[in-house]
Scaffold this motif. Structure first.
Motif, PDB file in Angstrom:
ATOM      1  N   GLY A  65       1.959 -33.919  -7.855  1.00  8.24           N
ATOM      2  CA  GLY A  65       1.982 -32.633  -8.536  1.00  8.24           C
ATOM      3  C   GLY A  65       1.445 -32.696  -9.952  1.00  8.24           C
ATOM      4  N   MET A  66       0.535 -33.669 -10.195  1.00  7.02           N
ATOM      5  CA  MET A  66      -0.142 -33.804 -11.487  1.00  7.02           C
ATOM      6  C   MET A  66       0.844 -33.976 -12.643  1.00  7.02           C
ATOM      7  N   LYS A  67       1.926 -34.743 -12.400  1.00 11.89           N
ATOM      8  CA  LYS A  67       2.963 -34.918 -13.414  1.00 11.89           C
ATOM      9  C   LYS A  67       2.770 -36.177 -14.253  1.00 11.89           C
ATOM     10  N   GLY A  68       1.969 -37.107 -13.765  1.00 10.63           N
ATOM     11  CA  GLY A  68       1.763 -38.346 -14.502  1.00 10.63           C
ATOM     12  C   GLY A  68       0.646 -38.218 -15.522  1.00 10.63           C
ATOM     13  N   ARG A  69      -0.031 -39.315 -15.783  1.00 15.59           N
ATOM     14  CA  ARG A  69      -1.094 -39.353 -16.791  1.00 15.59           C
ATOM     15  C   ARG A  69      -2.402 -39.725 -16.121  1.00 15.59           C
ATOM     16  N   PHE A  70      -3.380 -38.844 -16.225  1.00 18.18           N
ATOM     17  CA  PHE A  70      -4.663 -39.035 -15.557  1.00 18.18           C
ATOM     18  C   PHE A  70      -5.707 -39.385 -16.613  1.00 18.18           C
ATOM     19  N   ILE A  71      -6.399 -40.521 -16.426  1.00 17.57           N
ATOM     20  CA  ILE A  71      -7.365 -41.005 -17.407  1.00 17.57           C
ATOM     21  C   ILE A  71      -8.756 -41.002 -16.788  1.00 17.57           C
ATOM     22  N   LYS A  72      -9.663 -40.300 -17.431  1.00 15.27           N
ATOM     23  CA  LYS A  72     -11.056 -40.214 -16.996  1.00 15.27           C
ATOM     24  C   LYS A  72     -11.961 -40.477 -18.192  1.00 15.27           C
ATOM     25  N   SER A  73     -13.179 -40.943 -17.909  1.00 12.60           N
ATOM     26  CA  SER A  73     -14.187 -41.162 -18.956  1.00 12.60           C
ATOM     27  C   SER A  73     -13.692 -42.100 -20.051  1.00 12.60           C
ATOM     28  N   VAL A  74     -12.963 -43.133 -19.662  1.00 17.34           N
ATOM     29  CA  VAL A  74     -12.426 -44.065 -20.662  1.00 17.34           C
ATOM     30  C   VAL A  74     -13.558 -44.818 -21.367  1.00 17.34           C
ATOM     31  N   LYS A  75     -14.728 -44.909 -20.739  1.00 13.96           N
ATOM     32  CA  LYS A  75     -15.865 -45.575 -21.397  1.00 13.96           C
ATOM     33  C   LYS A  75     -16.201 -44.912 -22.727  1.00 13.96           C
ATOM     34  N   GLN A  76     -15.919 -43.620 -22.818  1.00 12.50           N
ATOM     35  CA  GLN A  76     -16.275 -42.870 -24.012  1.00 12.50           C
ATOM     36  C   GLN A  76     -15.482 -43.303 -25.247  1.00 12.50           C
ATOM     37  N   VAL A  77     -14.318 -43.929 -25.054  1.00 12.28           N
ATOM     38  CA  VAL A  77     -13.520 -44.317 -26.229  1.00 12.28           C
ATOM     39  C   VAL A  77     -13.866 -45.710 -26.742  1.00 12.28           C
ATOM     40  N   LEU A  78     -14.741 -46.442 -26.017  1.00 13.40           N
ATOM     41  CA  LEU A  78     -15.058 -47.805 -26.442  1.00 13.40           C
ATOM     42  C   LEU A  78     -15.617 -47.861 -27.857  1.00 13.40           C
ATOM     43  N   SER A  79     -16.420 -46.889 -28.224  1.00  9.87           N
ATOM     44  CA  SER A  79     -17.077 -46.913 -29.540  1.00  9.87           C
ATOM     45  C   SER A  79     -16.327 -46.107 -30.594  1.00  9.87           C
ATOM     46  N   ARG A  80     -15.118 -45.649 -30.288  1.00  4.42           N
ATOM     47  CA  ARG A  80     -14.387 -44.782 -31.207  1.00  4.42           C
ATOM     48  C   ARG A  80     -13.366 -45.577 -32.034  1.00  4.42           C
ATOM     49  N   PRO A  81     -13.654 -45.834 -33.301  1.00  2.00           N
ATOM     50  CA  PRO A  81     -12.680 -46.555 -34.139  1.00  2.00           C
ATOM     51  C   PRO A  81     -11.350 -45.802 -34.257  1.00  2.00           C
ATOM     52  N   SER A  82     -11.403 -44.473 -34.138  1.00  4.32           N
ATOM     53  CA  SER A  82     -10.181 -43.675 -34.271  1.00  4.32           C
ATOM     54  C   SER A  82      -9.210 -43.900 -33.116  1.00  4.32           C
ATOM     55  N   PHE A  83      -9.744 -44.399 -31.979  1.00  2.00           N
ATOM     56  CA  PHE A  83      -8.857 -44.684 -30.855  1.00  2.00           C
ATOM     57  C   PHE A  83      -8.404 -46.139 -30.952  1.00  2.00           C
ATOM     58  N   THR A  84      -7.144 -46.319 -31.230  1.00  4.56           N
ATOM     59  CA  THR A  84      -6.597 -47.670 -31.295  1.00  4.56           C
ATOM     60  C   THR A  84      -5.732 -47.977 -30.083  1.00  4.56           C
ATOM     61  N   GLU A  85      -4.923 -46.999 -29.679  1.00  3.31           N
ATOM     62  CA  GLU A  85      -4.075 -47.198 -28.504  1.00  3.31           C
ATOM     63  C   GLU A  85      -3.500 -45.861 -28.067  1.00  3.31           C
ATOM     64  N   THR A  86      -2.984 -45.835 -26.862  1.00  5.01           N
ATOM     65  CA  THR A  86      -2.249 -44.677 -26.370  1.00  5.01           C
ATOM     66  C   THR A  86      -1.004 -45.180 -25.660  1.00  5.01           C
TER      67      THR A  86
END
Length: 423
Positions: A65-86
């Motif tokens: 029922g779409m209650k968990g966490r769905f991750i798509k396009s994670v390749k896009q965060v590889l070059s993002r210094p602002s993304f450190t962790e989730t």
């Protein structure tokens, strides 16, 4: 005993792995999975993380029922210094760890077929992870290297993705050609101009054949984001007004809706602060129904299914003059006809960015249209009609060829074993 090398195309939308038998010098299998991770709502009974990858991620996402966490396009965060962790399931994941989950799944499936723990791989990378920053590019390369190590690969080389596509195309040629390869993926568009010769397909040194490479941070996700902005966001309250002070009404900030047009941001658009902000806007808008759709979208992690609807419309328009943008879920109802001309107008800015970069690439590398014998287009975005028309108009005399849009790069990467012989 046979030895193996894996060619891995870790993509924004899909990831592929080609199994190359170094003894027989043949590709034995090619695997393809969506670059998706679904974390269940709760951990496993033993406390370990509960997640599935690829096609199973979609099934689990819907089943729960779409209650968990769905991750798509994670390749896009590889070059993002602002993304450190989730934080997911009370555990912190950095970019390399998320990518490693997908690479590990590919390796596990391939190892079942080879019966070996294969640790040797050629992994593809875009020519530029980011348009304008060497620092970001280096960060992305470092994170991808770490992800490969976490996935169990100990002997790794990296190859530009369009060069991988070129080597796959070379195996189909009958004679020597000067080829412009365009790899149009979900996140980037990359070009390589090189000489391909079927007589040299197994040569150990191909450096002299690589004449020019370049790339731009525009891909299929950019087209989908443009469409979402124009046709999707109005259904999620882009024009909603709220009472800022008694008697004074303002429009909800557009920045909220920009974030739901970008997967790399939507993946992590669910913190308590943003939830409180949305609740306030909703209340002071008089409980606007369309703004409620935005809250439903975020609360129930519906982004993937909305973008699937956009993707279906895009695919339909690659061969038709009209399509339907259709989405019905949890009270969100979208049913809208889209003409091809309208779609091309919506994505026109992104297509022009690719066209302008291509023209600049040709000028900078001193390549004339007549220098190109043939074009090879690969990647899902190459099927968009206006993209194909772009290349046909720029190179009317060159033959336009395509291969397997989702497996060509991985196949060519697997043929890049010569990289292990160079220092």
């Amino acid at each position: 005993m046979d030895t193996y090398l894996y060619g891995i195309d870790f993509g924004t939308t899909n990831s592929a792995l080609a199994i190359y038998n170094e003894t027989t010098r043949q590709i034995e299998h090619t695997l393809l999975i969506p670059s998706l991770i679904y974390f269940a709502e709760h951990r496993n009974a033993d406390g370990s993380p509960s997640f599935v990858v690829g096609e199973e991620a979609i099934a689990a996402y819907l089943a729960e029922g779409m209650k968990g966490r769905f991750i798509k396009s994670v390749k896009q965060v590889l070059s993002r210094p602002s993304f450190t962790e989730t934080r997911i399931q009370n555990r912190r994941y950095n970019a390399a760890e998320l990518v490693a989950i997908i690479l590990s799944e590919l390796k596990m499936r391939a190892d079942r077929l080879t019966g070996q723990d294969v640790r040797k791989a050629v992994i593809g990378r875009p020519v530029h992870f980011d348009d304008d920053s060497l620092q970001k590019d280096t960060l992305a390369q470092t994170r991808l290297s770490k992800a490969a190590a976490l996935a169990g690969f100990k002997d790794v080389r990296f190859q530009f993705e369009p060069i991988g596509a070129a080597f796959a195309y070379e195996r189909t040629l009958k004679r020597r050609e000067r080829v412009l390869v365009a790899d149009l993926g979900g996140g980037t568009t990359d070009f390589t101009y090189l000489t391909l010769d079927p007589q040299k397909a197994d040569y150990q040194d191909r450096k002299s054949d690589m004449m020019a490479t370049g790339g731009i941070y525009v891909g299929g996700d950019s087209l989908d984001a443009a469409f979402m902005w124009e046709r999707g966001t109005p259904y999620f309250g882009k024009h909603t007004q709220y009472e800022a002070t008694p008697g004074k009404r303002l429009t909800v900030p557009k920045s909220l809706f920009g974030r739901i047009c970008s997967w790399e941001q939507m993946n992590f658009f669910n913190g308590p602060r943003i939830q409180k902000e949305l609740e306030d806007y909703y209340y002071f808008s008089g409980k606007d129904a369309k703004f409620k759709n935005l809250m439903t979208l975020i609360e129930h992690n519906l982004g993937y299914s909305v973008f699937q609807a956009i993707e279906q419309a895009k695919i339909s328009l690659s061969g038709n003059e009209q399509a339907v943008f259709r989405y019905h879920q949890l009270g969100i109802d979208i049913e809208e006809d889209v003409l091809l001309a309208e779609y091309e107008s919506i994505v026109g800015k992104e297509v022009r960015r690719i066209a302008d970069y291509l023209d600049q690439f040709m000028r900078d590398k001193h390549i004339a249209p007549g220098d190109i014998d043939s074009l090879f287009l690969t990647g899902g975005t190459s099927q968009v009609k206006s993209i194909r028309q772009l290349f046909q108009s720029r190179f009317p005399e060159a033959a336009l060829n395509t291969g397997d849009h989702f497996r060509s790069v991985a196949t060519g990467l697997a043929y890049s074993g010569y990289l292990f012989n160079s220092k």
